[in-house]
Design a protein around this motif. Sequence first.
Motif, mmCIF file in Angstrom:
data_model
loop_
_atom_site.group_PDB
_atom_site.id
_atom_site.type_symbol
_atom_site.label_atom_id
_atom_site.label_comp_id
_atom_site.label_asym_id
_atom_site.label_seq_id
_atom_site.Cartn_x
_atom_site.Cartn_y
_atom_site.Cartn_z
ATOM 1 N N GLU A 275 0.715 -1.166 0.038
ATOM 2 C CA GLU A 275 0.029 0.069 0.031
ATOM 3 C C GLU A 275 0.826 1.330 0.189
ATOM 4 O O GLU A 275 1.962 1.105 0.391
ATOM 5 C CB GLU A 275 -0.785 -0.046 1.099
ATOM 6 N N ARG A 276 0.221 2.498 -0.215
ATOM 7 C CA ARG A 276 1.004 3.559 -0.249
ATOM 8 C C ARG A 276 -0.085 4.730 -0.169
ATOM 9 O O ARG A 276 -1.075 4.577 -0.683
ATOM 10 C CB ARG A 276 1.832 3.797 -1.761
ATOM 11 N N GLU A 277 0.257 5.793 0.463
ATOM 12 C CA GLU A 277 -0.756 6.985 0.552
ATOM 13 C C GLU A 277 -0.865 7.565 -0.733
ATOM 14 O O GLU A 277 0.175 7.616 -1.427
ATOM 15 C CB GLU A 277 -0.499 7.653 1.678
ATOM 16 N N THR A 278 -1.915 8.145 -1.130
ATOM 17 C CA THR A 278 -2.257 8.983 -2.241
ATOM 18 C C THR A 278 -2.171 10.309 -2.197
ATOM 19 O O THR A 278 -2.881 10.793 -0.890
ATOM 20 C CB THR A 278 -3.614 8.626 -3.008
ATOM 21 N N ARG A 279 -1.397 11.209 -2.615
ATOM 22 C CA ARG A 279 -1.431 12.528 -2.373
ATOM 23 C C ARG A 279 -1.871 13.159 -3.791
ATOM 24 O O ARG A 279 -1.407 12.802 -4.777
ATOM 25 C CB ARG A 279 -0.151 13.159 -2.163
ATOM 26 N N PRO A 280 -2.789 14.009 -3.944
ATOM 27 C CA PRO A 280 -3.213 14.679 -5.129
ATOM 28 C C PRO A 280 -1.969 15.409 -5.673
ATOM 29 O O PRO A 280 -1.358 16.133 -4.977
ATOM 30 C CB PRO A 280 -4.422 15.436 -4.840
ATOM 31 N N ALA A 281 -1.797 15.220 -7.012
ATOM 32 C CA ALA A 281 -0.385 16.033 -7.470
ATOM 33 C C ALA A 281 -0.756 16.376 -8.803
ATOM 34 O O ALA A 281 -1.363 15.862 -9.725
ATOM 35 C CB ALA A 281 0.750 15.073 -7.575
ATOM 36 N N GLU A 282 -0.500 17.614 -9.242
ATOM 37 C CA GLU A 282 -0.798 18.301 -10.634
ATOM 38 C C GLU A 282 0.145 18.035 -11.372
ATOM 39 O O GLU A 282 0.092 17.817 -12.580
ATOM 40 C CB GLU A 282 -0.987 19.762 -10.298
ATOM 41 N N LYS A 283 1.468 17.863 -10.731
ATOM 42 C CA LYS A 283 2.657 17.701 -11.617
ATOM 43 C C LYS A 283 3.162 16.269 -11.419
ATOM 44 O O LYS A 283 3.165 15.876 -10.161
ATOM 45 C CB LYS A 283 3.935 18.504 -11.127
ATOM 46 N N LEU A 284 3.630 15.752 -12.393
ATOM 47 C CA LEU A 284 4.412 14.453 -12.596
ATOM 48 C C LEU A 284 5.475 14.487 -11.696
ATOM 49 O O LEU A 284 6.604 15.209 -11.654
ATOM 50 C CB LEU A 284 4.736 14.047 -13.881
ATOM 51 N N ALA A 285 5.765 13.355 -10.585
ATOM 52 C CA ALA A 285 6.973 13.251 -9.726
ATOM 53 C C ALA A 285 7.997 12.750 -10.662
ATOM 54 O O ALA A 285 7.910 12.036 -11.609
ATOM 55 C CB ALA A 285 6.528 12.234 -8.628
ATOM 56 N N GLU A 286 9.171 12.969 -10.089
ATOM 57 C CA GLU A 286 10.324 12.452 -10.821
ATOM 58 C C GLU A 286 10.678 11.038 -10.810
ATOM 59 O O GLU A 286 10.993 10.479 -11.689
ATOM 60 C CB GLU A 286 11.894 13.063 -10.009
#
Length: 286
Positions: A275-286
């Motif tokens: 599992e992993r927590e979701t964080r809303p992100a507008e930008k693509l992570a590296e």
Amino acid sequence: MRKFPLIDSVGNPLLTCLFIVLLLLQWRFPLRRQHFKVLHRLVRNFVLSIPGFVIVRLAMLPIPIAIAIWARQQRVGLLNLIDLRTWAVVIATFLLMDYAYWWWHRAMHVVPFFWRFHNVHHTDLDLDVSTAARFHFGEMILSTAFLSLAVVLFGIGPIMLVVFFVSFEAATLFHHSNWRLPIRVERILNLILVTPRMHGIHHSIVQRETNSNWGTMFCWWDRLHQTLRRDVPQDAITVGVAAYREENELTLGKLFALPFIGQREWRLPSGEIPERETRPAEKLAE
Ligand SMILES: [Zn+2]
């Protein structure tokens, strides 16, 4: 075998060149660290895809093309019923077909019978351009039926069908590749297209991440359905399916047989559910 010059003399050579270019780019500028021997995986994915290639050339293209010709003559299907200019037909074809494929890919994940076949694609333990060819032949047969249905429903013309199909395959090669694009360039491309980092998240062993980013060409459908995930950095992703992590269980023979045996629950061999927590992100992570 019926000849299709647009496929055999234009489409296939173009896709072969793109495959080689992406192979070189991902070797020179790798995105994710690879854990398994590259040559071994290339050979395995290639052999696994041979029946698929045969089905594409003998059925997946000829049948929908024949249907497209028939539908045009009979004026069946949306685009055969309305008079549009060529540029509008091109745009409509790409949007309708890519969106239809978004639903198809989603069905591949959520319908248990379809997942049996699509699972084979996702069991690859590393992700690179060769994964783009790693499809069980059963999935290709199912896709032939889907493509035929989409062609008759939307009234896609035979030439537009081939143009779309080659572009769609090119997009598939691109977003599966392990090519590290400069993040700023990829973020711009990701305003429109599905990119390698975006699709990398779809191949994660975390089920909620696999059940996201179903797009092939355009990233808009995932945004529309709130299934777009961009918050996972590539070095945090473990590629594969949680329950199928042992290399000796993923030999060619076992992969061909995988859809026809009992499917395991989505948990690691240790019993743990990743599992992993979701964080809303507008930008693509590296
Ligand atoms: Zn998938």
